[in-house]
Design a protein around this motif. Structure first.
Motif, short mmCIF file in Angstrom:
data_model
loop_
_atom_site.label_atom_id
_atom_site.label_comp_id
_atom_site.label_asym_id
_atom_site.label_seq_id
_atom_site.Cartn_x
_atom_site.Cartn_y
_atom_site.Cartn_z
N ALA A 296 16.34 -3.35 3.54
CA ALA A 296 16.80 -2.35 4.51
C ALA A 296 16.89 -0.97 3.86
O ALA A 296 16.52 0.04 4.47
N TYR A 297 17.37 -0.93 2.63
CA TYR A 297 17.54 0.35 1.93
C TYR A 297 16.19 0.98 1.61
O TYR A 297 16.05 2.20 1.58
N ASN A 298 15.20 0.14 1.36
CA ASN A 298 13.85 0.63 1.13
C ASN A 298 13.23 1.16 2.42
O ASN A 298 12.54 2.20 2.42
N LEU A 299 13.50 0.50 3.53
CA LEU A 299 12.83 0.82 4.79
C LEU A 299 13.47 1.98 5.54
O LEU A 299 12.77 2.73 6.23
N GLY A 300 14.79 2.15 5.40
CA GLY A 300 15.50 3.12 6.23
C GLY A 300 14.95 4.54 6.13
O GLY A 300 14.63 5.17 7.15
N TRP A 301 14.83 5.07 4.93
CA TRP A 301 14.38 6.45 4.77
C TRP A 301 12.94 6.62 5.19
O TRP A 301 12.53 7.70 5.65
N LYS A 302 12.15 5.55 5.07
CA LYS A 302 10.75 5.63 5.46
C LYS A 302 10.60 5.65 6.98
O LYS A 302 9.76 6.38 7.53
N LEU A 303 11.42 4.86 7.67
CA LEU A 303 11.42 4.91 9.13
C LEU A 303 11.89 6.27 9.64
O LEU A 303 11.37 6.79 10.63
N ALA A 304 12.90 6.83 8.96
CA ALA A 304 13.39 8.15 9.37
C ALA A 304 12.31 9.21 9.20
O ALA A 304 12.20 10.14 10.00
N ALA A 305 11.49 9.07 8.15
CA ALA A 305 10.42 10.02 7.92
C ALA A 305 9.30 9.85 8.93
O ALA A 305 8.75 10.82 9.45
N GLY A 306 8.96 8.60 9.23
CA GLY A 306 7.92 8.33 10.22
C GLY A 306 6.51 8.54 9.74
O GLY A 306 5.56 8.44 10.52
N SER A 307 6.33 8.81 8.45
CA SER A 307 4.99 8.99 7.89
C SER A 307 4.32 7.63 7.72
O SER A 307 4.88 6.71 7.11
N GLU A 308 3.12 7.49 8.25
CA GLU A 308 2.41 6.21 8.14
C GLU A 308 2.16 5.83 6.69
O GLU A 308 2.25 4.66 6.32
N ALA A 309 1.84 6.82 5.87
CA ALA A 309 1.58 6.53 4.46
C ALA A 309 2.84 5.99 3.78
O ALA A 309 2.77 5.08 2.94
N LEU A 310 4.01 6.53 4.14
CA LEU A 310 5.26 6.01 3.58
C LEU A 310 5.55 4.62 4.11
O LEU A 310 5.93 3.72 3.36
N LEU A 311 5.40 4.41 5.41
CA LEU A 311 5.71 3.12 6.01
C LEU A 311 4.82 2.01 5.44
O LEU A 311 5.25 0.87 5.30
N ASP A 312 3.60 2.35 5.09
CA ASP A 312 2.71 1.35 4.50
C ASP A 312 3.23 0.83 3.18
O ASP A 312 2.92 -0.30 2.78
N THR A 313 4.03 1.65 2.47
CA THR A 313 4.50 1.22 1.16
C THR A 313 5.62 0.19 1.26
O THR A 313 5.92 -0.49 0.27
N TYR A 314 6.26 0.05 2.42
CA TYR A 314 7.35 -0.93 2.56
C TYR A 314 6.84 -2.34 2.25
O TYR A 314 7.41 -3.06 1.41
N GLU A 315 5.79 -2.75 2.93
CA GLU A 315 5.27 -4.10 2.71
C GLU A 315 4.79 -4.27 1.28
O GLU A 315 5.07 -5.30 0.64
N ASP A 316 4.09 -3.29 0.77
CA ASP A 316 3.55 -3.39 -0.58
C ASP A 316 4.68 -3.59 -1.60
O ASP A 316 4.59 -4.45 -2.49
N GLU A 317 5.75 -2.80 -1.47
CA GLU A 317 6.84 -2.85 -2.44
C GLU A 317 7.71 -4.09 -2.27
O GLU A 317 8.04 -4.77 -3.24
N ARG A 318 8.10 -4.39 -1.05
CA ARG A 318 9.08 -5.46 -0.85
C ARG A 318 8.47 -6.85 -0.92
O ARG A 318 9.16 -7.81 -1.29
N MET A 319 7.21 -7.02 -0.59
CA MET A 319 6.59 -8.34 -0.75
C MET A 319 6.53 -8.72 -2.22
O MET A 319 6.76 -9.87 -2.58
N ALA A 320 6.20 -7.77 -3.08
CA ALA A 320 6.13 -8.06 -4.51
C ALA A 320 7.50 -8.46 -5.04
O ALA A 320 7.64 -9.40 -5.84
N VAL A 321 8.54 -7.74 -4.61
CA VAL A 321 9.90 -8.08 -5.05
C VAL A 321 10.31 -9.44 -4.52
O VAL A 321 10.88 -10.27 -5.25
#
Length: 459
Positions: A296-321
């Protein structure tokens, strides 16, 4: 139109709701249960989660009502055969302000988070189930059990291991369910044990664990955990191995199967999965609840930004973790390893391979300047930015990063760390995004929809 609809009000959904609410993002959070949960499921808050809760404004109550884990006391019958700890109590430091695992019943963690969300003007809509969802290029339409249709820009499924959102997306949930490995949780009252120890009968090491009874801080209740279901006669199980202990009352009980699963995707268009909806763990190592909070902490600021390039990084980062943490918790479970420490505290988790990580320290947790990081913005560690001295109010450097990403990501400028080379841009979630020459910062930011000339210093 609601910007974000959050489905599920456990720690994951509530963390996300608070993070969005403090940024002024329009949201709703719905929960299919009629009321908050009563029993204790997860109870361990890791050091990294405590840092998040500090930033979200709930750490004082979390620490005041929770407690460090008690010493273990192992028995054979009514005879004490060993005492010790599963972790080492550590003193706070500049780099680790909350070094110790804190025991906090999940129901209370959720209550504290709900209260914080209410302070920010939002409440959980209990008894509200999402039964279907459809999405298009412009948004998501969710159908509620009442027949209401909610239109939102994004939807986040934080609705648990049996996630309706995940099923409606058709996202696979790969892994194993160990049908033969069931466990019992029960909240009980007894007058026959002290509240200074976590009482243990049997040994996980040789698979003879019968049950544990742990006092829950700030209550008169103990949590009993038995690796195998005890049927309906829980007092008989206790009496068979601890004849000196009588259960006065069973307040709540639940049986569960051990699951180790991860969703095949964490994002499908405008819909995201987080927490148990995205990954479920064995109970070993206390990783599940904490990993969901980090999602949630990873996703919140990215959703607030709304940038597609930022939102794409959520899956990449959190799946690895999630893959790493699932492997850890499964290994600890198989080995019967109850130890806690650096391998479980989640402080070393990082995003070195993320597209959002650039430079020698890209993807690392900064691990310092926690007060300066509080809030919704970036932290820029630099001697000068566009000719403006570090820490001064906006001069030639005008506006904010939020000018490009929605008005909720100001940037503080701070002098560089001792020995620092180049500039460091710390993301709103405390991880280093960029580490390198100032000349490369503009290109880095523009690649994620952030306009570098809009950087400012704000206090």
């Amino acid at each position: 139109m609601t910007h974000v609809l959050i489905v599920g009000s456990g720690p994951t959904g509530l963390t996300l709701a608070i993070d969005l609410a403090r940024r002024g993002v329009e949201l709703r959070i719905v929960e299919r249960s009629q009321e908050p949960p009563a029993g204790v499921r997860g109870k361990g808050l890791q050091p990294r989660t405590l840092e998040v809760f500090d930033d979200l404004g709930v750490i004082d109550e979390i620490l005041a009502t929770g407690a460090e884990y008690p010493d273990l006391r192992a028995y054979r019958g009514d005879q004490v055969i060993w005492e010790g700890r599963m972790d080492e109590i550590r003193a706070p430091s500049a780099g680790v302000p909350y070094p110790n695992l804190i025991m906090q019943p999940q129901w209370r963690t959720e209550r504290i988070l709900r209260d914080r969300l209410a302070e920010l003007g939002h409440r959980v809509e209990f008894g509200t189930e999402v039964t279907d969802l459809m999405q298009d290029a412009d948004g998501v339409t969710a159908t509620l059990g009442t027949g209401e249709r909610v239109r939102c820009a994004y939807l986040v499924g934080a609705d648990g291991g049996r996630s309706t959102v995940r099923r409606r997306l058709g996202v696979g949930f790969a892994g194993e369910t160990f049908d033969s490995e069931r466990a019992l949780l029960a909240d009980i009252r007894t007058r026959d044990l002290d509240r200074d120890h976590w009482h243990v009968w049997g040994s996980m090491a040789d698979q003879t664990m019968y049950f544990t009874i742990c006092p829950l801080p700030g209550t008169d209740v103990f949590q009993l955990v038995a690796p195998q279901p005890a049927g309906d006669d829980l007092p008989a199980l206790v009496a068979a191995h601890a004849p000196h202990v009588r259960i006065d009352e069973i307040v709540w009980r639940s049986e569960y199967r051990v699951n180790v699963r991860m969703a095949e995707r964490f994002r499908a268009g405008r819909v995201f999965l987080a927490g148990d909806a995205a990954h479920v763990h064995s109970p070993a190592g206390g990783q599940g609840l904490n990993t969901g909070v980090q999602d949630a902490y990873n996703l919140g600021w990215k959703l607030a930004a709304g940038s597609e390039a930022l939102l794409d990084t959520y899956e990449d980062e959190r799946m690895a973790v999630a893959e790493h943490v699932l492997g850890l918790s499964t290994r600890l479970y198989r080995e019967g390893d109850a130890r806690r420490g650096d391998h479980t505290n989640q402080l070393d988790l990082a995003y070195p391979g993320s597209p959002l990580s650039a430079g020698p320290r890209g993807g690392e947790r900064l691990g310092t300047l926690f007060e300066e990081q509080r809030g919704t913005g970036f932290l820029l560690l630099a001697g000068t930015v566009a000719g403006t001295e570090a820490g001064t109010e906006a001069g030639t450097v005008a506006g904010t990063v939020a000018g490009a990403v929605g008005g909720n990501h100001p940037v503080r400028v701070h002098p560089p760390l001792d020995g620092q080379q180049g500039v460091i841009l710390v993301r709103p979630d405390g991880y280093i995004g960029y580490h390198g020459d100032e000349s490369g910062l503009s290109a880095y930011l523009s690649g994620f929809g952030i306009d570098a000339p809009l950087l400012s210093a704000s206090r």
